[in-house]
Motif scaffolding. Sequence first.
Motif, PDB file in Angstrom:
ATOM      1  N   MET A   1     -63.097  36.636 -62.754  1.00 21.33           N
ATOM      2  CA  MET A   1     -62.570  37.753 -62.033  1.00 21.33           C
ATOM      3  C   MET A   1     -61.173  38.034 -62.301  1.00 21.33           C
ATOM      4  SD  MET A   1     -63.964  40.199 -59.932  1.00 21.33           S
ATOM      5  CE  MET A   1     -63.172  41.418 -58.943  1.00 21.33           C
ATOM      6  N   HIS A   2     -60.912  39.165 -63.075  1.00 22.84           N
ATOM      7  CA  HIS A   2     -59.447  39.389 -63.265  1.00 22.84           C
ATOM      8  C   HIS A   2     -58.651  40.084 -61.966  1.00 22.84           C
ATOM      9  CE1 HIS A   2     -59.988  43.725 -63.980  1.00 22.84           C
ATOM     10  NE2 HIS A   2     -61.124  43.343 -64.563  1.00 22.84           N
ATOM     11  N   SER A   3     -57.206  40.359 -62.204  1.00 23.76           N
ATOM     12  CA  SER A   3     -56.504  40.630 -61.322  1.00 23.76           C
ATOM     13  C   SER A   3     -56.690  42.391 -61.009  1.00 23.76           C
ATOM     14  CB  SER A   3     -55.073  40.556 -61.497  1.00 23.76           C
ATOM     15  OG  SER A   3     -54.955  41.293 -62.666  1.00 23.76           O
ATOM     16  N   GLY A   4     -57.384  43.098 -62.123  1.00 23.12           N
ATOM     17  CA  GLY A   4     -57.183  44.621 -61.807  1.00 23.12           C
ATOM     18  C   GLY A   4     -55.982  45.259 -62.173  1.00 23.12           C
ATOM     19  N   TYR A   5     -55.177  44.522 -62.823  1.00 25.56           N
ATOM     20  CA  TYR A   5     -53.766  45.083 -63.305  1.00 25.56           C
ATOM     21  C   TYR A   5     -53.337  44.456 -64.329  1.00 25.56           C
ATOM     22  CZ  TYR A   5     -48.846  45.547 -63.483  1.00 25.56           C
ATOM     23  OH  TYR A   5     -47.550  46.014 -63.972  1.00 25.56           O
ATOM     24  N   VAL A   6     -52.903  45.474 -65.558  1.00 25.11           N
ATOM     25  CA  VAL A   6     -52.204  44.803 -66.585  1.00 25.11           C
ATOM     26  C   VAL A   6     -50.649  45.165 -66.722  1.00 25.11           C
ATOM     27  CG1 VAL A   6     -52.472  45.125 -69.211  1.00 25.11           C
ATOM     28  CG2 VAL A   6     -54.283  44.785 -67.915  1.00 25.11           C
ATOM     29  N   PRO A   7     -49.777  44.283 -66.894  1.00 25.17           N
ATOM     30  CA  PRO A   7     -48.254  44.588 -67.234  1.00 25.17           C
ATOM     31  C   PRO A   7     -48.268  45.148 -68.438  1.00 25.17           C
ATOM     32  CG  PRO A   7     -48.649  42.198 -67.203  1.00 25.17           C
ATOM     33  CD  PRO A   7     -49.963  42.760 -66.893  1.00 25.17           C
ATOM     34  N   LEU A   8     -47.628  46.365 -68.672  1.00 23.88           N
ATOM     35  CA  LEU A   8     -47.718  46.899 -69.893  1.00 23.88           C
ATOM     36  C   LEU A   8     -46.186  47.122 -70.465  1.00 23.88           C
ATOM     37  CD1 LEU A   8     -50.031  50.042 -69.235  1.00 23.88           C
ATOM     38  CD2 LEU A   8     -50.452  48.144 -70.385  1.00 23.88           C
ATOM     39  N   ARG A   9     -45.242  46.636 -69.705  1.00 23.86           N
ATOM     40  CA  ARG A   9     -43.920  46.522 -70.134  1.00 23.86           C
ATOM     41  C   ARG A   9     -43.167  45.259 -70.189  1.00 23.86           C
ATOM     42  NH1 ARG A   9     -41.107  51.477 -69.529  1.00 23.86           N
ATOM     43  NH2 ARG A   9     -39.151  50.129 -69.903  1.00 23.86           N
ATOM     44  N   VAL A  10     -43.434  44.527 -71.054  1.00 26.65           N
ATOM     45  CA  VAL A  10     -42.831  42.994 -71.111  1.00 26.65           C
ATOM     46  C   VAL A  10     -41.908  42.982 -72.505  1.00 26.65           C
ATOM     47  CG1 VAL A  10     -43.239  40.533 -71.096  1.00 26.65           C
ATOM     48  CG2 VAL A  10     -44.766  42.195 -69.905  1.00 26.65           C
ATOM     49  N   PHE A  11     -40.500  42.438 -71.872  1.00 26.41           N
ATOM     50  CA  PHE A  11     -39.720  42.205 -72.875  1.00 26.41           C
ATOM     51  C   PHE A  11     -39.591  40.785 -73.262  1.00 26.41           C
ATOM     52  CE2 PHE A  11     -37.396  46.070 -71.121  1.00 26.41           C
ATOM     53  CZ  PHE A  11     -37.773  46.975 -72.110  1.00 26.41           C
ATOM     54  N   SER A  12     -39.715  40.217 -74.493  1.00 27.32           N
ATOM     55  CA  SER A  12     -39.723  39.134 -74.935  1.00 27.32           C
ATOM     56  C   SER A  12     -37.822  38.524 -75.098  1.00 27.32           C
ATOM     57  CB  SER A  12     -40.499  38.569 -76.191  1.00 27.32           C
ATOM     58  OG  SER A  12     -39.809  38.903 -77.277  1.00 27.32           O
ATOM     59  N   CYS A  13     -37.836  37.220 -75.520  1.00 24.61           N
ATOM     60  CA  CYS A  13     -36.496  36.911 -75.913  1.00 24.61           C
ATOM     61  C   CYS A  13     -36.174  37.514 -77.251  1.00 24.61           C
ATOM     62  CB  CYS A  13     -36.505  35.275 -75.884  1.00 24.61           C
ATOM     63  SG  CYS A  13     -37.597  34.633 -76.885  1.00 24.61           S
ATOM     64  N   TYR A  14     -36.986  38.195 -77.817  1.00 23.47           N
ATOM     65  CA  TYR A  14     -36.607  38.776 -79.165  1.00 23.47           C
ATOM     66  C   TYR A  14     -35.800  40.266 -79.077  1.00 23.47           C
ATOM     67  CZ  TYR A  14     -38.838  35.296 -81.965  1.00 23.47           C
ATOM     68  OH  TYR A  14     -39.327  34.315 -82.801  1.00 23.47           O
ATOM     69  N   THR A  15     -36.142  40.749 -77.787  1.00 22.04           N
ATOM     70  CA  THR A  15     -35.145  41.684 -77.513  1.00 22.04           C
ATOM     71  C   THR A  15     -33.812  41.122 -76.955  1.00 22.04           C
ATOM     72  OG1 THR A  15     -37.080  43.193 -76.555  1.00 22.04           O
ATOM     73  CG2 THR A  15     -34.696  43.901 -75.779  1.00 22.04           C
ATOM     74  N   MET A  16     -33.083  40.931 -77.881  1.00 22.06           N
ATOM     75  CA  MET A  16     -31.854  40.016 -77.775  1.00 22.06           C
ATOM     76  C   MET A  16     -30.998  40.378 -76.590  1.00 22.06           C
ATOM     77  SD  MET A  16     -32.342  37.602 -80.161  1.00 22.06           S
ATOM     78  CE  MET A  16     -30.550  36.695 -80.257  1.00 22.06           C
ATOM     79  N   LEU A  17     -30.531  39.335 -75.796  1.00 25.57           N
ATOM     80  CA  LEU A  17     -29.595  39.368 -74.981  1.00 25.57           C
ATOM     81  C   LEU A  17     -30.095  40.573 -73.716  1.00 25.57           C
ATOM     82  CD1 LEU A  17     -26.532  39.001 -76.426  1.00 25.57           C
ATOM     83  CD2 LEU A  17     -27.500  37.448 -75.363  1.00 25.57           C
ATOM     84  N   ASP A  18     -31.593  40.669 -73.610  1.00 25.42           N
ATOM     85  CA  ASP A  18     -32.140  41.508 -72.642  1.00 25.42           C
ATOM     86  C   ASP A  18     -33.190  41.056 -71.976  1.00 25.42           C
ATOM     87  OD1 ASP A  18     -32.865  43.580 -70.962  1.00 25.42           O
ATOM     88  OD2 ASP A  18     -32.941  45.001 -72.472  1.00 25.42           O
ATOM     89  N   GLY A  19     -34.291  40.720 -72.973  1.00 28.90           N
ATOM     90  CA  GLY A  19     -35.349  40.024 -72.685  1.00 28.90           C
ATOM     91  C   GLY A  19     -35.197  38.519 -72.440  1.00 28.90           C
ATOM     92  N   ALA A  20     -35.829  37.683 -71.597  1.00 28.73           N
ATOM     93  CA  ALA A  20     -35.565  36.240 -71.775  1.00 28.73           C
ATOM     94  C   ALA A  20     -37.013  35.462 -71.652  1.00 28.73           C
ATOM     95  CB  ALA A  20     -34.764  36.029 -70.510  1.00 28.73           C
ATOM     96  N   ILE A  21     -38.066  35.623 -71.901  1.00 37.15           N
ATOM     97  CA  ILE A  21     -39.195  35.287 -71.988  1.00 37.15           C
ATOM     98  C   ILE A  21     -39.651  34.809 -73.469  1.00 37.15           C
ATOM     99  CG2 ILE A  21     -41.452  35.372 -71.189  1.00 37.15           C
ATOM    100  CD1 ILE A  21     -40.871  37.890 -69.372  1.00 37.15           C
ATOM    101  N   ASP A  22     -40.150  33.702 -73.601  1.00 40.51           N
ATOM    102  CA  ASP A  22     -40.685  33.313 -74.878  1.00 40.51           C
ATOM    103  C   ASP A  22     -41.907  33.871 -75.109  1.00 40.51           C
ATOM    104  OD1 ASP A  22     -40.433  31.059 -77.219  1.00 40.51           O
ATOM    105  OD2 ASP A  22     -42.459  30.931 -76.421  1.00 40.51           O
ATOM    106  N   PRO A  23     -42.359  34.115 -76.168  1.00 44.81           N
ATOM    107  CA  PRO A  23     -43.574  35.077 -76.403  1.00 44.81           C
ATOM    108  C   PRO A  23     -44.733  34.207 -76.145  1.00 44.81           C
ATOM    109  CG  PRO A  23     -42.523  35.250 -78.298  1.00 44.81           C
ATOM    110  CD  PRO A  23     -41.576  34.359 -77.681  1.00 44.81           C
ATOM    111  N   GLU A 250     -49.999  46.770 -53.681  1.00 52.67           N
ATOM    112  CA  GLU A 250     -49.109  47.143 -52.707  1.00 52.67           C
ATOM    113  C   GLU A 250     -48.241  48.370 -52.760  1.00 52.67           C
ATOM    114  OE1 GLU A 250     -46.989  45.516 -49.086  1.00 52.67           O
ATOM    115  OE2 GLU A 250     -47.586  44.128 -50.315  1.00 52.67           O
ATOM    116  N   MET A 251     -47.355  48.049 -53.967  1.00 52.93           N
ATOM    117  CA  MET A 251     -46.233  48.910 -54.422  1.00 52.93           C
ATOM    118  C   MET A 251     -47.032  50.341 -54.881  1.00 52.93           C
ATOM    119  SD  MET A 251     -43.497  48.266 -57.414  1.00 52.93           S
ATOM    120  CE  MET A 251     -43.249  46.836 -56.852  1.00 52.93           C
ATOM    121  N   PHE A 252     -47.917  50.376 -55.327  1.00 55.17           N
ATOM    122  CA  PHE A 252     -48.672  51.704 -55.713  1.00 55.17           C
ATOM    123  C   PHE A 252     -49.899  52.054 -54.774  1.00 55.17           C
ATOM    124  CE2 PHE A 252     -45.720  50.831 -59.308  1.00 55.17           C
ATOM    125  CZ  PHE A 252     -45.463  52.076 -59.582  1.00 55.17           C
ATOM    126  N   ALA A 253     -49.938  51.534 -53.559  1.00 54.89           N
ATOM    127  CA  ALA A 253     -50.969  51.792 -52.813  1.00 54.89           C
ATOM    128  C   ALA A 253     -51.192  53.414 -52.552  1.00 54.89           C
ATOM    129  CB  ALA A 253     -50.794  51.193 -51.410  1.00 54.89           C
TER     130      ALA A 253
END
Length: 314
Positions: A1-23, A250-253
């Motif tokens: 059973m999935h969460s019913g939501y998909v994050p569509l805007r994620v910056f990895s650490c390859y967006t230098m000095l902005d994103g901070a998440i390893d792929p 909840e944010m977009f109820a």
Amino acid sequence: MHSGYVPLRVFSCYTMLDGAIDPKAIAKQARALGFPAAALTDRNGLYAAMAYSDAAKKDGVQPIIGVMLGVGRPDMPDGVATQFDWLALYAQNMTGYDNLCALVSMAHLDRPIEMPAHVDFAALERHTDGLIALTAGGEGGLARLFAEGQPDRARAYLDRLQGLFGDRLYIELSRRNDAIETAAEADLIDIAYDRNLPLVATNPCCFTESAFGDAHDAMLCIAHSTYVETEDRIRSCPEAWMKPAPVMHEMFADLPEAIANTLVVAQRCAVMAPYRKPILPQPRGRYRGRGQASPRRRRSRPRSASRAHRRTSR
């Protein structure tokens, strides 16, 4: 059973000095939060696409390959310098992926060196097949024009986007206490309903956990050569973390269709970054790719002392 939501805007650490998440961490966090899919959307780059695709496949998460593309605003008044907005683009298939590659290359190579990386609408027109577009929230031209009190120009801008993407265009809404997004939201909702365009909810994120906000703020200081104590500086958005589905619901109820459409976008995208061998030569002795061993170095044996003595004594 999935969460019913998909994050569509994620910056990895390859967006230098902005994103901070390893792929790989994007995939692991998506799995931990029960997301069936997650979209990688680095700025003007696909550098993390291959590593993220591999990691997502291993973690059972559908990878969505996207780009936040810099776009020169069209139809600028005479004498006014070009303004640059962002557009979120997602590959539906290999044609779309190839078009993302082409657009990213053009953004860096086909622009005046003194300008930031971007493409103009003429270039965009030639590379829209297989791509889904989101209007990019407060970083997009549509929201900015509405927030600036220019509704006629905003409608003209949307006309251009609809002409390029048709039913592959989504009006993006983000609720992160951004002044532009707050000012433009009512107009964005109204025009979406007037034109029968789908709304989609996003929460652009640069780090996985809310506790990382202070570290991300310090990173932005490094990026812009400022100090944490400086009053007038770019600051990290405390909302820029990968929020769980219940928080987003909840944010977009009041707009459940905006959450539901994140799943629709994911269902319309069915491509992973293909493996391609490096174009540039690798340093000697380094691993050269899947299935290729490093070349063996020839081991030179030191000459014996007596042999060396005979050669130098002749």
